[in-house]
Structure formats: C-alpha cells, structure tokens
Design a protein around this motif. Structure first.
Motif, PDB file in Angstrom:
ATOM      1  N   ARG A   1       0.838  -1.193   0.000  1.00  0.00           N
ATOM      2  CA  ARG A   1       0.000   0.000   0.000  1.00  0.00           C
ATOM      3  C   ARG A   1       0.881   1.255   0.000  1.00  0.00           C
ATOM      4  O   ARG A   1       2.001   1.248   0.483  1.00  0.00           O
ATOM      5  CB  ARG A   1      -0.914   0.047   1.253  1.00  0.00           C
ATOM      6  N   PHE A   2       0.304   2.332  -0.533  1.00  0.00           N
ATOM      7  CA  PHE A   2       1.010   3.611  -0.544  1.00  0.00           C
ATOM      8  C   PHE A   2       0.571   4.394   0.693  1.00  0.00           C
ATOM      9  O   PHE A   2      -0.607   4.721   0.851  1.00  0.00           O
ATOM     10  CB  PHE A   2       0.692   4.419  -1.810  1.00  0.00           C
ATOM     11  N   PHE A   3       1.532   4.673   1.570  1.00  0.00           N
ATOM     12  CA  PHE A   3       1.227   5.358   2.835  1.00  0.00           C
ATOM     13  C   PHE A   3       1.594   6.852   2.736  1.00  0.00           C
ATOM     14  O   PHE A   3       2.618   7.217   2.147  1.00  0.00           O
ATOM     15  CB  PHE A   3       2.009   4.712   3.989  1.00  0.00           C
ATOM     16  N   HIS A   4       0.712   7.663   3.347  1.00  0.00           N
ATOM     17  CA  HIS A   4       0.940   9.116   3.336  1.00  0.00           C
ATOM     18  C   HIS A   4       0.680   9.677   4.741  1.00  0.00           C
ATOM     19  O   HIS A   4      -0.425   9.547   5.274  1.00  0.00           O
ATOM     20  CB  HIS A   4       0.017   9.818   2.333  1.00  0.00           C
ATOM     21  N   LEU A   5       1.732  10.272   5.318  1.00  0.00           N
ATOM     22  CA  LEU A   5       1.634  10.847   6.659  1.00  0.00           C
ATOM     23  C   LEU A   5       1.203  12.309   6.531  1.00  0.00           C
ATOM     24  O   LEU A   5       1.816  13.102   5.811  1.00  0.00           O
ATOM     25  CB  LEU A   5       2.994  10.773   7.356  1.00  0.00           C
ATOM     26  N   ILE A   6       0.113  12.697   7.245  1.00  0.00           N
ATOM     27  CA  ILE A   6      -0.438  14.055   7.108  1.00  0.00           C
ATOM     28  C   ILE A   6      -0.799  14.589   8.485  1.00  0.00           C
ATOM     29  O   ILE A   6      -1.245  13.840   9.358  1.00  0.00           O
ATOM     30  CB  ILE A   6      -1.671  14.037   6.181  1.00  0.00           C
ATOM     31  N   GLN A   7      -0.570  15.872   8.685  1.00  0.00           N
ATOM     32  CA  GLN A   7      -0.955  16.540   9.942  1.00  0.00           C
ATOM     33  C   GLN A   7      -2.298  17.218   9.768  1.00  0.00           C
ATOM     34  O   GLN A   7      -2.546  17.907   8.781  1.00  0.00           O
ATOM     35  CB  GLN A   7       0.076  17.594  10.351  1.00  0.00           C
ATOM     36  N   LEU A   8      -3.179  17.028  10.735  1.00  0.00           N
ATOM     37  CA  LEU A   8      -4.518  17.609  10.688  1.00  0.00           C
ATOM     38  C   LEU A   8      -4.519  18.993  11.320  1.00  0.00           C
ATOM     39  O   LEU A   8      -3.526  19.439  11.889  1.00  0.00           O
ATOM     40  CB  LEU A   8      -5.518  16.696  11.401  1.00  0.00           C
TER      41      LEU A   8
END
Length: 1411
Positions: free
Chosen positions: A211-218
């Motif tokens: 899977r392609f993982f993407h770390l994001i800040q809310l």
C-alpha cells in the motif's frame, strides 16, 4: 465555541432533568394557555397592559463612596488586587508646554512689553509670549472606547487553520499533500507492506499487502497515517491510522524483514514493513518523532491546565511533581514559561466577535493641536533673469558681458481678478548685473540714514545676502485659476514712458541705438538715480484649479509697456480681466524682452527662510551658501472661515499713495514731475527726525527713514501704485503720523543755463500729513487729505473752528485746503484691532483696572456691543478675547455682568462653530486657557461663576435662542469647567484634601442645579432641537465622567441618579439613545472598575475576598455597593423589555464595555478578570429571565428535545401583545441536584476513571465544557439546604417587574448577549461558578444550561460551503451529523469518554454517532 462532546454532555444533563421533572409537561400546557390568551388580547388591552407594566423603576441610592473607602481602608490596602479598588495618586496634573515657534527667537520685540501701555496690546503680547498650559490625565488613554485602548493587541490577521469534517467532502479534491505541508508539520509518503489486522489467525507473509502510505498533519495538530492502493492520494484513503492513539513504535522482524509495529492505546497494533532497512529506519524515526511531539504537547497542556497566574498557587500545585522534587528552580522557570506561552498564544474571546474588528472611531475625541501659524498654498518664486533685446556692454573699456543697457527693477505681487483685489504685499527684486548696478550713484544720505541691517539680525544675517533677494514665498489661502503673478518693471527716471520705451520696441539693428540709450542712461543714473519711473509689466497664471495645483507649464506673457493713464491697481485688475482674450491683449504695445521667473511648491525643509518681519526660521543657516528666501505677506480676506487665530507678533502698516490732483494749484510755479516722499514720524516739532522703520528696497539698507514713489513725467495729476511697508512701534500714540512731502523733479539735463540751475534737481511743492490714530484705532482704507504749502512746527495741532477761525499754527493750504491727495492704508497687525466694539471694551476694562469706579450698567453696555464685533476679528484675537472675558467673569460683582459675559462667550463659541472653526476653540481650552490666580478676598473661580451663569441662562424664562446655543455648544463650557477645577485644585494645593473638602458646598449646589436645569432641555427638546439636546447630553456625560477625577464620587453618583430619574420605560427611542450614550461615556471612565468597588461588603469583621458572598442577581444592596455596574445592568434589563432598536443600543453598549475589560492591559491576569467578572454575575439572572426569548431551533443542525425549553409556538405573539408573564416551575429533588453537580464536577462518578494516557492528557476538557479532571478539590462543601439560596434574592428581580416581553430576540442580539455571557463564564473563578451552581434553584440551573447549549448552537461552524452559499444568497444546505465545531478527530478516548459513559447509561439513544 463549543464541541461535540459538550453537546452530548448537555444531552445527558437534559435527559436527567427530563426524567425527574414532570412539571415540564405542565409548563408546556400552561404556555399553550398563555398563547391562547395572548392571541385573544385586543390592541387596547395590550396597550393598557404595556403602560401598566412599564412602571418607572425605583432609584437605588448610591453608597457614600468617600466614607466607604475610608472605613474600609485597611481591608482595601490588604487586598492583593488593591489597584482595582483605589484611584492612583498621580491621576492628573497640570503641565506647562514650551511654545514651539518656527523662529530662532520670539517674534515679540525685546522691549515690547515695557513699551506697551494699552491693555489690548499688553494682553496680545502676553498671548504670543505665554507657554501652553495643559491638564494631563495619566490614564486618559483608557477613558475611551475599547478601540482607543493604548495597548490593544494587534488585530488577528488570520486564525489558525483547522480542517473540519463538515469541510472534508467539499475539499476532497484538494491535494492532501499540499494541505499537510502548509501546516508546517512533519510529512512523509512511500510504499509499505501492511499486515492484515482483520485475520483471525496470526499474521503471515501472505497477509501483507503493498500500500502507498501518506503521513499528514490535521488542523488540530494530530497526525494521520493514510494508506491508498496507488499514489493517487487525492482519492478517499482505504484506511487511516490515528497516531494520537499510538503508544509506541518498535521493530518486529519475526514475521517479515524490515517490519515495524505500531502499538495502539486499545492494545491493538499495526504491522508494517519496508523494502529496505534504510526505509524502515526513516519511517520509525519519523513516527517516533511524532510520538515525542504528542507527548510533549500533552504534558504542556496538562501543566497549563493546572497552572495558576499567582506564583504561590503555582508552587503549591506543582510541589508534588517529580520535576519539582529534583529541579525546583528549573520547574519554576518552566512553568512560568508555559504560563507566558499560554497567555500570549491564546486568542481572547472577543477577538472572535465581528464587532470588535470593526473600525469605528465615531466615539473618539478629535485630535487637538496647539495654535500654530497656518498658511494657504505656498508658492516658491525664483527670479532668474530679466533681459531685453536692446543690449550692449556697459563697461567703460567694453570688456565685460553683454547686458541690459540700464538698470531695471522688478516688483512682484499677486492679483485676484475673481474677487477684484490685490492679495499679497510687494516683493522687490533687483536682477541687474553687477556692472549695471555700478551705473547708479550712491544712495542719498537722507535715504541711507540707517544701519545696513537691524541690530537684532547683525549676528545672524549678512547684509549683502539681504540686499539682493531673488527668492520669495507667496501664500494663497483660496487658490483658483484666476490668480495672477504680476511683475511690474521700473527704470531710472528719464522722461515719458512712451519715449523711453521706444528703443526697446524696435527689432532692427540696435547697436547704435543701444549706445545712445546707454549714454542717456548713465547721465540719468548719475543725476536722478534715486527716482524711478514706471516702464513695463507682465503676468502669468499660478494655478490650474481650485485645489492649488501649480500651473508650472505657464510662462510669463509678453512684456507690455505701461500706460501712464492706467497705472493703478484697479487698472491692472482690468487689464488682467482681459488677459485670456487674445484680441484685447494684441492691442497692447509690447517691449521685446524676456522675464525668466519660475514657480515651485515649497518644501518643508528648505533652509534660510525669513518671515515678512525678517525674523529667521529655526533652520536658518547663517553661513550657508543657499540664497535667502523671503516670505511675502498675504492679505488674507476678511472672512471668518479663512481667518486663523494670531500666534505671532506682527505690526505692519502698508501705505498706498493713490492720486494727487495738482492741475489747479496756484501755490507753485512748476509742479509737473511730482515725486512723493513718505516718512513716519512720532513728533511734529521742527527738528524731529522720521523713524527708521520703513522697509528698504534691494541694494539699500534693510530699514530706512523715508521712501519715494515712482514719478510720472509731465503729469500734474499723477497716479501711483507704489506700496510702502512700515514696521509700526509697539505702542502708538496721538503724535504718530505719516508725513508726505512733494517734490518737483527736474528731468532736463541740458548743458544750457547756469550751474546753480542745473543742480536744482528737486523742488518742494507741498506737504501733507495723516495722523495714524483716530479714537484710539489705526486709520485704514482710503483717506482724502489736504495739501499744505508750508510745514510749521506743531502742524498736527491745527484745527478748523467755526466762522473761518482755526486753532494751531498758520498753515498755507493749497487750493484752500481741498482734499487733493488720496491715499490708502492697510494694517496687518496682531496687536491692534480695527473693530470699534472690541477696542471700546478693552479700553473700558483698562479704565476700571487702573482704579476708575466700575459701573455695572456701563460694563454691560460694552459687553452687549461685543455681539456686533466682526467675525474675522473675533477669530483672529480669539485667545486674547476669551482670556479677558473670563477675567471679567471672575471679578464681576453683579449677576447681570456675569450673565452678560457668559452670553458673549456663547456668541463667540457659536460663531466659531458656524464658521466650521471648532478646532480653534478646542485648542484654546486645551492649551491656552489658564485660570486666574485664586484670591479668596478679591476674585472668584471661573468654574463656580460660569456654572451659576449657565444655570441662569438655562432657566425657562431666559432667552431661548441663547439657551439653545448654550445647549448646542455646551462641550466648550463644560471643558472650561473641568480645566478650571483641575488648575484650582493643583495650584491651591487642594488636591491633597479629602474629596468632600475640595470644593465648597456652594459649588456642589451649583453643579447639582445646572444638571437639574439641563435635563428638561434634553428630554423635552429632542424633537424640536435634536442637535442641541444631543450635544448637551453628550457634553454633560463627559463632564460627569471627569468629575469623578476631582470631586466627591458619592456626590457624582447622585448626579447620575438625578439624570436617570428623568427617563422612564416606554420613552421614545431617541431618549433611550441619549441615556445609553450618557452611560457609555460615564462607564468608559478610566477608573470604572475602582468606581464599582469589586470587593466584599459585609458587617462585622473585615471581609476577605475569599469570604465574598457573591451577588448573582440585581439586589438593591448590589446596586448600591456597585453603583455604576448595577445601574447599567438594570438599564440593560429594562431595555430588553423594549423594542428591537432600543435593545440593540443597550446590548451593544454592554458588550463594548466587556470587550474593553477584556482588552485592557491593566487587567490582563486571570485574577483581575475574575474579579471583574464578579461585577457582572447578575448578568446570569438577567439572561435567565429572558431565556424563553432565545430561539434555538431556527439555526440548530442538531435535534432539539422539545421538552428542554418552552415550546416555540407560545412565543409567536402578535406585535400588539409582546408581553407575557413567565410561570414559575417546581424545584428538583435535592438529591438529584447534588448528584447532577457531582457529575458535572467529576467528583460523584459511579465509575473508576481509567488510567490517564497521552490521549486522555491531551483531551482533558477545560471548564469551558463544564467538566474538569481536577476541579473537585476546589469545590466548597455543599449543603443541600443551600440549593435554593438564590431564591431569596429574586424578590427584587433583575428588573423589579414580573412582566417581561416574550417576543424573540433576533440573531445579532442573541449572539451579543451570549458573548457577554461567555465572557463572564470564562472569566469568573472556579469557586464562583461552583457556588452559583450550588446555590441556584433547579429552574435557574436548567435555564443556565439552556443558555449554555444555545451558545453551542449559535456559534457552531456550519462549513465553508454553507458560508459561501449564504454569501451568494443561495440559502442554507443540508448537513449530515458530522462534527461541525471541532477539527477532525477520531477515537479520542480517555477520561472524557469515561465520564460521558456515566450519562450515556441514562439514555441509550445518545451515542457518538452524532460526531
């Protein structure tokens, strides 16, 4: 403003109430019955009910403020917040500000004060020499609206960016990567293998999927790890891992190489694997860093939640921590840093209010500046060159430049053809080459009798630099395109104008002609060098428009020959009127040549200025090579609106010989080429010398004893246009006069005849004189005077008597004493007036001051005559006139004199306002007014005498026109009263006395009387004379507010009561506006908080603030002890029973005052704000009384249980029946009351709270959500018997009236009231809040939480799409039940969740599905 969990909490609370409050159903039935009754009221019945219910509320007698602070002195001094209870000692003071002029020295001559004998001259000099006298208020910056606070924090440019669930779908097409990166947080993406966590068996290699993982800040700072099937992250993710629930990241190579595991809070885990060890280490590093940030943020939030503003409390709360045990100093500094960070970063509540961001300075006082010299449009004129076509070398050896063949002299001035007048003095310029100047013989000793430069300037100026000025500054007050710069050109007298101009008008070979002209010119210069003749003129326009834009592209016209029959200024104006008519100008004879003069705007920093009296400016540089620039006097039109109060000494007389009719005279054999010599003398004795006070011409001395007018060849009736400028002595007397001597000038330079005959260049052909003073005033305008053939000693004493007799010396009159000479004079003086009425008034005052018996009737006559004073004179001498009037007021022995003085002042003030010159009056009061020294036995005070006179003028029997003017411009008189009071207190050392001893009882009585006399005018004239009544109301408010600074504050409270007693419920809207404007001004006092004494009041021992029995309702005792805030809340409560326009005024005033408290940098700490909140606790009761009028369902996206509030339908009352009587409900069971408060505070939990983790630390809610993890320890012991302790106070009520309106408030009113509610709720201490909950009746508690829930509904975030559609006028759109008030947050468990489970058991329908 609220959060989803708070909504659920309120749902739970409401469910508890509903299950135990069967009376709610009964209340609904009663409401329906009321609805039926309301709909069946007639209009007459409704009006009768309204009038019977709107009874005038009783006045609460205020406390004796001065006695209270003396009695409670020890208690106040021991209060840790004593600065909120006491006025500062240095609240106000008087100051002297040095007068800053433009000049290197005072414009008043050094000996002027000694020479001055006239009272008017003396007072004018005092005015120009005196410094500014100010009364300064140290905290004045805090006495206005919240928008004028000195240290208001910078406006928020942008709130922190958050992402809300309601916006997620609208934004799903946005690039999530850019969204995350703009927050400034960590971000990472890449391919990983994810273990199948849903497998019932253990994870194997086969269960991993790529899977392609993407770390994001809310938006709330938390992180999500989203995963997708491919790299298209704009699509909806397949899943998300919420890292705020992650407990740790560890390597796990048991199932797969390069794998790592995320341990979650609920004991679950996620297994991920990378393609290489390096990638694995990068992911583990990034994730661990996020966990560390989460931990630090959570700990900081917990510490911030526990920290208190006071250092001692901070030590107590932190003493148990492990950090304090090992590193106490470090812990202390860390806590202080955290507290500071929290206070600096937290947004104040009212910053989110749109009204707080509006730029509204309507209530701001105008900026006041001292009097200063003001000019119109200033134009710099540079004279470069004058050259004619006829030129040659004038040197004897013909070794020099080619120049004009003879000297020419240029005079520049401004003419206004629109108003047909000359508007400037003359500016004389000598543009001749040095070699041409040498042709002139030295000036005669008679004219040179004077120093090269005035003694005052010898050190500062070079005589040479002043002798040949080339730059002048003209000023124009009213610029327009019809103003011309005119250059008149003269030459040395030779013959007729036509004959002398002829050589200059030919365009043929001129070398021989030039030599001939040069020869004749040299002879004329040697013989007649001091005499001038008219020669030519030229003109150009100055302005493009009326805005003062210079027409720099314009050039001087052709040089036209002067016509000997059209020389006067009137003739010049006629020529200029045809200037734009080519067919007219083409007929004028032209002299071939060029005049090079440029114009430019004046820069403020130009050096080497001299004013019209030759006084250098401050930036004058004596050694500078920059040319001198002379300011040319402007003749400002005598129109009040263009007049400025004089600020500098100036005393110039301009003399204009106009015409001499000598064609019929038989006294002299030859009198044709007539020259006039003008002298200014102070004696008519035979050997007396003329005064050296005439301004010289270029090339000569600065001041001379005489001046000559231009000569017309062979004219027996010559016209003149010359202007002679004279510096008048400071004190004029009856002997000062102008002496005119006439000469016949021989122009014949023939070699024939005897030597004796050749030397007779001039022959006296008459004398004339003009005394300067008449009835004590300087003569001006045109005068026709006779000519004498002789000049005997004592000629001024000559008087014609009847029967052909005369008194004085023998005088031989030309033509029998006919008025043959016409002259004109123009006075430009700041120490002499032309107004007869003003002169007479000062003359009479001087007589009485010098010891003459004063007659009241006589003085009243002169005072009344001042009403006829010219407007421009009144403005010009404004400070001097007002100073003298106030001096007469304090010395008046009769009431009639004092009243007439006040009437004159009213007239002056009205004139200034009508001409738009109010700023001059404000400058006078603030800077120039200075009370006379107070001598008890001789004089009275201005404030007391003026107050008494105002009372007399305000009587119904007085002249209504004068009283209306007094009302309309009352600010001036009240400001004078204020300044007089301040100066009186300080200069007589009375400021050290107790407040009730500072002023005599007579003055207290006078103030009370003027307030009582003013009120009928305000309340009865608002329709007929709205401006006057409005202004009087505002001025009175400002005066009352400032009286708090000087007078007995209890006495001032009584005056406020006197004011309020004149209003009643049901008044017209205008009167409500007046009343709340008055309250707004008074409550904006810089020490409003000390005036309300936020301190405990009780009998017996000295009370501590901790023992304060808080007032949650407007009891009489509360309104007495906290007078201003009690009065305000009572008036707001009354206004809420009025119609919308009145309600908006009251609510806005209350909210603006709370905004000011919030932004006031003197009260920034939490303890300060909590103390202020105690003054507004009765606001709870006021809102509870009106809770039924708050409509929730109109805007609520959440389902509202109809049993929670009074049903909407009964509130829909027709406009004619807006009043209803709310019904009293039963009380709840005591045990329910106690259990409910326990659940709210968190100390009566039937469950055991789970062990706090990172998530629970982060999400422990503050008191704003009515849940606290630590608040239980601060709760006082509660006794169920106290649960209804507030009921005993309700008999007085908030309004003192059981009938309240039930028409609903609109959204803006509701939101403003709720903002006030939230401010008080946020600011009040925990003890005060819990005490309120403990003491409130169940009905009040129910309404309190209803209001709190309304806050959630009113301030919820509806989403960007909703906002956009509303702005476009498309109306609202439907919403699902996702969270609309908080950033996206999922799986936030912990202590809050555990608490909510207590209430969740009460109603299974309340779940997290609403999030």
């Amino acid at each position: 403003m609220g959060c989803t969990t708070s909504v659920i909490l309120f749902k739970g609370i409401r469910t508890v109430f509903e299950r135990n409050c069967s009376y709610m159903c009964k209340q609904q039935g009663e409401s329906n019955a009321l609805e039926y009754t309301a709909y069946n009221w007639s209009k007459e019945d409704s009006d009768l009910l309204i009038s019977s219910c709107l009874a005038k509320p009783k006045l609460i007698e205020p406390l004796d403020y001065e006695n209270v602070i003396v009695q409670k002195k020890t208690q106040i001094l021991n209060d840790c917040l004593r600065e909120m209870l006491l006025f500062p000692y240095d609240d106000f003071q008087t100051a002297v500000l040095r007068r800053q002029g433009r000049y290197v020295r005072s414009t008043v001559p050094s000996n002027a004060e000694e020479e001055a004998q006239s009272l008017f001259v003396t007072e004018c000099i005092k005015t120009y020499n005196s410094d500014w006298h100010l009364v300064t208020y140290k905290y004045e910056d805090y006495s206005g609206d919240f928008r004028q606070l000195p240290s208001k924090l910078a406006k928020l440019d942008k709130l922190p960016v958050h992402v809300y669930e309601v916006d997620e779908e609208a934004d799903k097409d946005e690039d999530a990567a850019s969204l995350g990166s703009q927050k400034g947080g960590l971000t990472k993406h890449g391919w990983l293998y994810k273990g199948n966590m849903n497998s019932a068996i253990s994870v194997t290699m086969r269960s991993f999927k790529r899977r392609f993982f993407h770390l994001i800040q809310l938006g709330d700072g938390s992180y999500n790890l989203n995963f997708y099937k491919d790299e298209k992250i704009s699509k909806e993710p397949k899943g998300s891992i919420f890292l705020d629930s992650c407990m740790g990241v560890i390597q796990n190579n048991r199932v797969r190489r390069f794998a790592f595991e995320l341990k979650m809070q609920d004991k679950s885990s996620y297994l991920l694997a990378a393609d290489s060890e390096a990638e694995m280490e990068e992911w583990v590093t990034v994730l661990n860093k996020i966990l560390q940030l989460n931990f630090e943020a959570a700990m900081q939030e917990k510490r911030n939640g526990d920290a208190h503003e006071d250092d001692e409390q901070s030590k107590l709360e932190g003493s148990g921590s492990g950090l304090d045990s090992y590193l106490p100093e470090l812990a202390k500094s860390t806590r202080e840093a955290e507290i500071k960070l929290k206070s600096e970063s937290r947004v104040k509540l009212f910053y989110l209010d749109p009204d707080a961001q509006k730029l509204d300075f309507s209530s701001a006082e105008p900026e006041v500046k001292p009097f200063e010299e003001k000019f119109g449009k200033r134009i710099l004129v540079k004279c470069n060159d004058l050259s004619f076509n006829l030129q040659c070398c004038v040197a004897e050896n013909e070794e020099g430049p080619t120049t004009n063949v003879e000297p020419f002299f240029v005079t520049l001035s401004l003419f206004d053809i629109k108003y047909n007048r000359k508007i400037s003095a003359d500016f004389h310029v000598d543009l001749n080459h040095f070699s041409v100047r040498q042709m002139l013989a030295p000036t005669s000793p008679a004219l040179m009798n004077g120093s090269q430069s005035p003694p005052a300037f010898q050190d500062a100026l070079h005589a040479a630099a002043m002798q040949y000025p080339k730059q002048g500054i003209f000023s124009v007050t009213c610029p327009h395109p019809d103003i011309f710069l005119v250059a008149r050109i003269e030459k040395v007298l030779q013959g007729s104008i036509t004959h002398c101009a002829e050589p200059y008008m030919k365009s043929s070979d001129s070398s021989k002609v030039a030599q001939k002209v040069l020869k004749n010119a040299k002879q004329a210069c040697q013989r007649l060098g001091q005499y001038r003749m008219p020669f030519a003129w030229a003109a150009r326009t100055l302005f493009k428009d009326t805005s003062g834009n210079l027409d720099k592209n314009a050039r001087f016209s052709a040089i036209y020959r002067q016509d000997s029959n059209k020389l006067s200024n009137d003739d010049m104006l006629k020529l200029l009127a045809d200037f734009r008519k080519p067919e007219k100008m083409a007929k004028l004879p032209v002299i071939l040549g060029n005049l090079d003069i440029t114009i430019d705007n004046v820069s403020s920093d130009s050096p080497n200025y001299l004013n019209s009296s030759y006084i250098p400016m401050r930036q004058f540089e004596a050694c500078s090579k920059s040319p001198l620039t002379f300011e040319v006097e402007e003749f400002v039109p005598c129109i009040p609106r263009h007049t400025q109060p004089y600020t500098v000494y100036s005393n110039h007389l301009y003399v204009y010989p106009k015409y001499l009719k000598y064609d019929s005279q038989k006294s002299f054999a030859k009198a044709r080429n007539i020259a006039i010599c003008i002298e200014f003398k102070d004696s008519d004795e035979e050997d007396s010398q003329p005064l050296k006070c005439i301004y010289g011409r270029p090339g000569g001395p600065v001041f001379t004893r005489s001046a000559l007018a231009a000569v017309l060849h062979h004219q027996q009736n010559p016209e003149f246009y010359d202007e002679i400028k004279i510096e008048l002595p400071t004190q004029l007397h009856e002997k000062h006069h102008l002496l005119f001597t006439f000469f016949h000038v021989s122009c014949d330079n023939s070699t024939k005849g005897s030597t004796k005959k050749k030397d007779a260049v001039e022959t006296q052909v008459g004398y004339s004189w003009l005394p300067l003073l008449k009835d004590g005033r300087v003569l001006t305008n045109e005068q026709h005077i006779p000519v004498s053939a002789n000049l005997p000693s004592g000629y001024l004493g000559y008087q014609e008597l009847s029967m052909g007799r005369h008194y004085g010396p023998e005088i031989k009159w030309v033509e029998g004493g006919k008025p043959l000479l016409k002259i004109s004079t123009h006075l430009v003086s700041t120490v002499y007036t032309q107004d007869q009425h003003l002169h007479n008034f000062f003359q009479y005052c001087q007589k009485t001051e010098s010891g003459a018996q004063a007659s009241g009737n006589e003085l009243v006559k002169y005072l009344k005559s001042l009403h006829a004073m010219e407007g421009h004179v009144m403005i010009a001498f404004l400070p001097t006139i007002l100073n003298q009037l106030f001096r007469v007021l304090t010395r008046a022995t009769q009431e009639e004199v004092a009243v007439n003085v006040t009437r004159v002042i009213i007239h002056v003030v009205a004139q200034c306002h009508e001409e738009g010159l109010e700023s001059h009056l404000r400058s006078y009061v603030k800077f120039a007014y200075k009370a006379e020294p107070y001598i008890t036995s001789e004089y009275k005070t201005v404030h007391e005498e003026l107050t008494k006179s105002m009372t007399t003028i305000l009587k119904p029997s007085a002249d209504f026109l004068t009283s209306n003017k007094l009302l309309k411009y009352s600010w001036f008189f009240f400001d004078v009263l204020i300044k007089s009071m301040a100066q009186h207190l300080i200069e007589n050392s009375k400021v050290k006395l107790l407040r009730n001893q500072r002023f005599p009882a007579s003055y207290h009585h006078a103030v009370e009387t003027v307030v009582n006399m003013l009120m009928p005018h305000i309340t009865q004239k608002f329709r007929d004379n709205p401006e006057a009544s409005k202004n009087a109301n505002h001025s009175l408010a400002v005066f009352i507010k400032r009286c708090f600074t000087f007078m007995d504050r209890g006495f001032v409270f009584k005056q406020i009561n006197n004011y309020i007693s004149c209003f009643a419920p049901g008044d017209p809207k205008t009167l409500f506006e007046y009343k709340f404007e008055f309250l707004r001004v008074v409550c904006n006092h810089e020490h409003y908080i000390p005036l309300n004494l936020p301190m405990p009041f009780g009998k017996g021992r000295i009370q501590r603030y901790q023992d304060l029995q808080l007032d949650y309702s407007l009891t009489d005792e509360f309104c007495r002890n906290h007078f201003l805030v009690g009065l305000l809340l009572r008036e707001v409560g009354t206004a809420l029973q009025e119609f919308r326009e009145v309600r908006v005024i009251a609510i806005s005033m209350l909210k603006n005052l709370l905004i000011k408290h919030s932004f006031d940098d003197r009260y920034t700490s939490r303890s300060h704000q909590a103390r202020i909140a105690t003054l507004y606790l009765p606001l709870f009761g006021l809102l509870i009384e009106n809770v039924q009028r708050i409509n929730v369902r109109d805007v609520s996206p959440f389902p509202v249980n109809p049993g929670s509030i009074v049903k909407d339908e009964p509130l829909a009352i027709p406009a004619g029946n807006p009043l209803m009587t709310p019904q009293k409900g039963n009380t709840l069971d005591h045990s329910l009351h106690k259990d409910l408060l326990g659940a709210i505070s968190g100390i009566a939990s039937p469950y055991t709270a789970s062990t706090p983790n990172i998530n629970s630390v982060r999400n422990a809610e503050s008191r704003g959500s009515l849940i606290s993890t630590d608040s239980g320890s601060s709760l006082p012991d509660r006794n169920p018997e106290k649960s209804n302790s507030l009921d005993k106070h309700q008999q007085s009520g908030t309004l003192g009236n059981p009938v309240v309106r039930c028409d609903k408030l609109d959204q803006s009113e509701i939101k403003s009231l709720l903002m006030c509610f939230l401010y008080v709720l946020k600011s009040m201490s925990d003890d005060a809040l819990f005490t309120y909950w403990n003491k409130a009746s169940t009905a009040e508690l129910m309404d309190f939480f209803t209001i709190s829930e309304v806050c959630l509904h009113q301030f919820q975030y509806m989403g960007k799409r909703y906002i956009a559609r509303n702005q476009e006028g498309l109306g609202p759109i439907g919403h699902d039940r996702k969270s609309q008030t908080l950033p996206v947050s999922r799986n936030r468990t912990g202590m809050m969740h555990a608490r909510l489970q207590q209430l969740g058991s009460l109603d299974n329908s309340v779940t997290f599905n609403h999030m």
